[in-house]
Design an enzyme around this catalytic site. Structure first.
Site, short mmCIF file in Angstrom:
data_model
loop_
_atom_site.label_atom_id
_atom_site.label_comp_id
_atom_site.label_asym_id
_atom_site.label_seq_id
_atom_site.Cartn_x
_atom_site.Cartn_y
_atom_site.Cartn_z
N GLY A 15 0.82 -1.21 0.00
CA GLY A 15 0.00 0.00 0.00
C GLY A 15 0.85 1.25 0.00
O GLY A 15 0.55 2.21 0.71
N SER A 17 1.65 3.41 -2.52
CA SER A 17 1.52 4.37 -3.61
C SER A 17 1.25 5.78 -3.12
O SER A 17 1.45 6.75 -3.85
CB SER A 17 0.41 3.93 -4.57
OG SER A 17 -0.85 3.89 -3.91
N ASN A 97 1.48 -2.28 5.32
CA ASN A 97 0.77 -1.01 5.50
C ASN A 97 -0.58 -0.96 4.80
O ASN A 97 -1.46 -0.19 5.18
CB ASN A 97 1.68 0.12 4.99
CG ASN A 97 0.94 1.43 4.80
OD1 ASN A 97 0.64 2.13 5.77
ND2 ASN A 97 0.63 1.77 3.55
N TYR A 160 -12.92 -2.61 10.76
CA TYR A 160 -11.56 -2.06 10.80
C TYR A 160 -10.89 -2.36 12.15
O TYR A 160 -9.74 -2.82 12.20
CB TYR A 160 -11.62 -0.56 10.55
CG TYR A 160 -10.28 0.11 10.37
CD1 TYR A 160 -9.65 0.10 9.13
CD2 TYR A 160 -9.66 0.76 11.42
CE1 TYR A 160 -8.42 0.73 8.95
CE2 TYR A 160 -8.44 1.39 11.25
CZ TYR A 160 -7.81 1.37 10.01
OH TYR A 160 -6.59 2.00 9.84
N ALA A 162 -11.64 -4.70 14.34
CA ALA A 162 -11.41 -6.13 14.51
C ALA A 162 -10.18 -6.58 13.73
O ALA A 162 -9.36 -7.37 14.22
CB ALA A 162 -12.64 -6.91 14.05
N ILE A 193 -3.41 10.46 11.81
CA ILE A 193 -2.24 11.00 11.11
C ILE A 193 -2.73 11.89 9.98
O ILE A 193 -3.70 11.58 9.29
CB ILE A 193 -1.37 9.85 10.54
CG1 ILE A 193 -1.01 8.84 11.65
CG2 ILE A 193 -0.12 10.41 9.89
CD1 ILE A 193 -0.26 9.42 12.83
#
Length: 252
Positions: A15, A17, A97, A160, A162, A193
């Protein structure tokens, strides 16, 4: 100054990109590593990954590779690891990620929304670790992304939360299983973030969130990337099986 030197090392960031993943790729590359930039193969992510690869190769020719794979698909993950063997003989660092969100309350969440998030965010980590171990050199390191959501239980994020809690537990198990090869395994659990995704949070919600952060601000992608780099470096040579929270002190 205590430097982190990844010269001669190969890292795979899933992930990668955009957002946190892209920042991690740049950070590892700046420390000297060759970096494989995973993306799911969609038009936008393919273009972003290609641009990032070109950016890094312009700095150090041949040091970056964009590789498409849906991490929830075992065959694609296996092919990605084989591509890394062909490119650099294997890998030293795996950073899991890649993640998606499909927020909805439990009462209204569809099975498709549940399965999609668990597929990428949990099964995807399992598959990358399973196949990645076969490509990883002894003495390497794995860092996977958990989340503050696994601890706080945010409204509408059952899938998400879990998945991220599962990742954190999985890394504790894998840290025991991989220790005989000197491979260290940890998780990071970021808070909010400042990314493009975070920018979509309504301002009123952002203000409420910030009330829970003692440092009074959201984190930066660089601050997350620096912790990931530390965990992969010799500076963390006795750190494994841990979840490192990167959340500005959020304990709300």
């Amino acid at each position: 100054m205590i430097p982190i030197d990844f010269t001669g090392k190969t890292a795979l960031v899933t992930g990668a990109s955009q957002g946190i993943g892209a920042c991690i790729a740049r950070t590892f590359h700046r420390a000297g590593a060759d970096v494989a930039i995973n993306h799911p193969g969609l038009d936008s992510t393919r273009a972003d990954a290609g641009a990032l690869s070109a950016e890094l190769n312009a700095i150090r020719p041949g040091s970056a590779l964009a590789v498409a794979a849906d991490v929830s698909d075992a065959e694609q993950v296996s092919a990605m690891m084989e591509a890394l063997r062909e490119w650099r003989g294997g890998l030293d660092f795996l950073v899991n990620n890649a993640a998606i969100i499909r927020d909805r309350t439990i009462a209204k969440m569809s099975r498709e929304e549940w399965n999609a998030v668990l597929g990428v965010n949990l099964t995807g980590v399992f598959l990358c670790c399973q196949h990645g171990l076969g490509a990883m050199r002894d003495g390497g390191a794995i860092v996977s992304f958990g989340s503050i959501a696994a601890i706080q239980g945010f409204y509408g994020q059952a899938n998400y939360a879990a998945a991220k809690a599962g990742v954190q537990a999985m890394m504790r198990v894998l840290s025991r299983e991989a220790a005989r090869r000197g491979i260290r395994v940890n998780a990071v659990a970021p808070g909010v973030i400042d990314t493009t995704m975070a920018a979509t949070i309504p301002e009123s919600v952002r203000e409420e969130m910030l009330k829970n952060v003692p440092l009074g601000r959201f984190g930066t992608t660089e601050e997350v990337a620096n912790v990931v780099a530390f965990l992969c470096s010799p500076l963390a040579s006795y750190v494994t099986g841990q979840t490192i929270e990167i959340n500005g002190g959020w304990r709300g």
